[in-house]
Enzyme design. Structure first.
Site, PDB file in Angstrom:
ATOM      1  N   HIS A 160       0.862  -1.189   0.000  1.00  0.00           N
ATOM      2  CA  HIS A 160       0.000   0.000   0.000  1.00  0.00           C
ATOM      3  C   HIS A 160       0.889   1.227   0.000  1.00  0.00           C
ATOM      4  CE1 HIS A 160      -3.864   1.999   0.865  1.00  0.00           C
ATOM      5  NE2 HIS A 160      -3.109   2.901   1.477  1.00  0.00           N
ATOM      6  N   ASP A 201     -14.294   2.587   7.098  1.00  0.00           N
ATOM      7  CA  ASP A 201     -13.192   3.460   6.656  1.00  0.00           C
ATOM      8  C   ASP A 201     -13.653   4.382   5.534  1.00  0.00           C
ATOM      9  OD1 ASP A 201     -10.371   4.330   6.421  1.00  0.00           O
ATOM     10  OD2 ASP A 201     -10.603   3.432   4.443  1.00  0.00           O
ATOM     11  N   ARG A 261     -13.190  12.794   6.875  1.00  0.00           N
ATOM     12  CA  ARG A 261     -11.862  13.356   7.174  1.00  0.00           C
ATOM     13  C   ARG A 261     -11.402  14.268   6.045  1.00  0.00           C
ATOM     14  NH1 ARG A 261      -8.336   8.328   7.608  1.00  0.00           N
ATOM     15  NH2 ARG A 261      -6.644   9.826   7.722  1.00  0.00           N
ATOM     16  N   SER A 307      -6.840   3.311   9.328  1.00  0.00           N
ATOM     17  CA  SER A 307      -7.498   3.260   8.024  1.00  0.00           C
ATOM     18  C   SER A 307      -6.781   2.274   7.096  1.00  0.00           C
ATOM     19  CB  SER A 307      -7.505   4.673   7.426  1.00  0.00           C
ATOM     20  OG  SER A 307      -7.719   4.646   6.045  1.00  0.00           O
ATOM     21  N   LYS A 365      -7.857  -2.035   6.157  1.00  0.00           N
ATOM     22  CA  LYS A 365      -8.151  -2.518   4.799  1.00  0.00           C
ATOM     23  C   LYS A 365      -7.207  -3.651   4.403  1.00  0.00           C
ATOM     24  CE  LYS A 365      -8.043   1.722   3.405  1.00  0.00           C
ATOM     25  NZ  LYS A 365      -8.067   3.049   2.836  1.00  0.00           N
TER      26      LYS A 365
END
Ligand code: URA
Length: 408
Positions: A81, A160, A167, A182, A186
């Site tokens: 990620h 999320d 956010r 967050s 995931k």
């Protein structure tokens, strides 16, 4: 109760699992309003969270949706990620490299929001490419060719999704505890055995300094320990855009150039090789030196590129149809000198103004527009030389070009 919880966090006290669960699930169910959640998020942003609170929040996010399992697919599944950057097409390059090394790659990516692009938008710039695969189609494809790159299946950490959207509009995106829960929720929900996080730092990134990046890194590793997942991180620069091309089709073209070894000398290649080496080292339990040799070999012998073509074909795409706009505008240097800076944030803003990104979720993007840099940092330029080509459409706004290059 609602206001008591907000006040508790405002005073910097630790919230219990029950309190966090009540508040966040209350928000998901519609019992807690946007303004109340915004207030708590801001209190978290200012006062931070303890490790226990962060572990609790991560669990609440994970439990809000499905948890995928790919245990029936042989091999260690390593997911990667990135916290997001300008010109970041690393997934398109690393996925095929790692798969060509024999490690199963199941990667679920997102769309771009703000100035950073998203892998899914880049993949959709390949005509025909299907980004929606069912879990069974993912399994079948990974068994057959070792790789699937898809959008997120609908129900992964849905909490999320709603919190991130809030956010984004309440100035609470850059909170380190919130970023950590967050991302990790995931990754854990998507069934990865091991996780590599590319934390970007700089003008074009969520985090602007290395200290914050280190804190985020430590936190994500700790969350990984709770879930028995090995987590590695790299911290990479995002003051400067990655590579030479920004914009969806252009980035696919640059990914192909890197995979075909036509582009060998850029910060993009360096980051991709570093990330792929970590993933291969994790996926095969081998040293980084051995992993680096393997990564270079699949690039040199063409098998990483072949894997990319196989992936595109398997998901219905036609690489020969990737196109860029015929309408162009060239930016020329107004002085002699050396390029000291190419501002990633300004370049990101320009790419959105050209139509390559979204200002709001509903915006439609034009895959064919974007920016090709002809020069990079450290290059000498002469007055009148082309610094960049803008690929544009009739609606593109090309006015925001002044603060991109710093030439001295
Ligand atoms: N990427 C995410 O998925 N979540 C964040 O909070 C920040 C970056």
């Amino acid at each position: 109760m609602i206001v008591d919880i907000i006040n508790k966090k405002r005073l910097g006290k630790e919230l219990s699992y029950r309190e966090l669960d009540y508040f966040f699930n209350g928000y998901l169910n519609g019992n807690i309003k946007d303004y109340q959640m915004s207030s708590l998020l801001m209190a978290i942003c200012i006062n931070g969270m303890t490790d226990e609170e962060i572990f609790a929040l991560t669990k609440i996010f994970i439990d809000s949706g499905d948890i995928l399992e790919f245990d029936d697919i042989p091999g260690i599944k390593v997911d990667k990620h990135s916290t997001g950057g300008i010109g970041d097409k690393t997934t398109l390059i690393i996925g095929p490299i790692v798969a060509a090394c024999g490690i199963p790659v199941i990667k679920m990516s997102g769309r771009g929001l703000g100035y950073t692009g998203g892998t899914i938008d880049k993949l959709e710039s390949i005509p025909g490419f299907k980004i929606k695969l069912t879990e069974n189609q993912i399994r079948k494809q990974v068994r057959e060719i070792g790789i699937a790159l898809t959008g997120q299946t609908a129900n992964l950490a849905p909490m999320d999704k709603v919190i991130y959207a809030l956010r984004d509009v309440t100035g609470t995106v850059s909170s380190i505890p919130l970023i950590a829960s967050s991302i990790m929720s995931k990754k854990i929900a998507s069934g990865a055995d091991k996780i590599l996080i590319d934390i970007k730092v700089g003008r074009g990134a969520l985090l602007s300094n290395r200290e914050d990046a280190k804190k985020l890194s430590e936190l994500m590793i700790k969350i990984g320990e709770v879930y028995h997942r090995e987590v590695r991180t790299i911290i990479s620069d995002m003051n400067t855009p990655l590579g030479y091309k920004v914009g969806n089709s252009l980035e696919v073209i640059e990914a192909v150039e890197v995979l075909r070894r036509k582009s060998v000398d850029s910060n993009l290649v360096d980051v991709c090789v570093e990330l792929a080496t970590e993933m291969v080292s994790m996926g095969k339990n081998i040293s980084k030196k051995e992993a680096l040799d393997l990564v270079n070999s699949v690039l040199d012998d063409g098998s990483a590129y072949k894997k990319f073509v196989e992936l595109v074909n398997a998901q219905g795409g036609d690489l020969t149809k990737v196109s860029v706009s015929k309408k162009v505008k060239r930016i020329k240097s107004t002085s002699n000198g050396v390029i000291k800076k190419i501002d990633a944030l300004e370049l990101g803003k320009l790419s959105v103004a050209l139509g390559a990104g979204r200002k709001s979720k509903e915006d439609k993007i034009d895959y064919t527009v974007g920016i090709k840099l002809h020069k990079h940092i450290g290059d000498e330029v002469k007055k009148g030389e082309v610094l960049a080509t803008l690929y544009i459409n009739d609606k593109s706004d090309c006015s925001e070009i002044n603060n991109i290059f710093d030439i001295k």
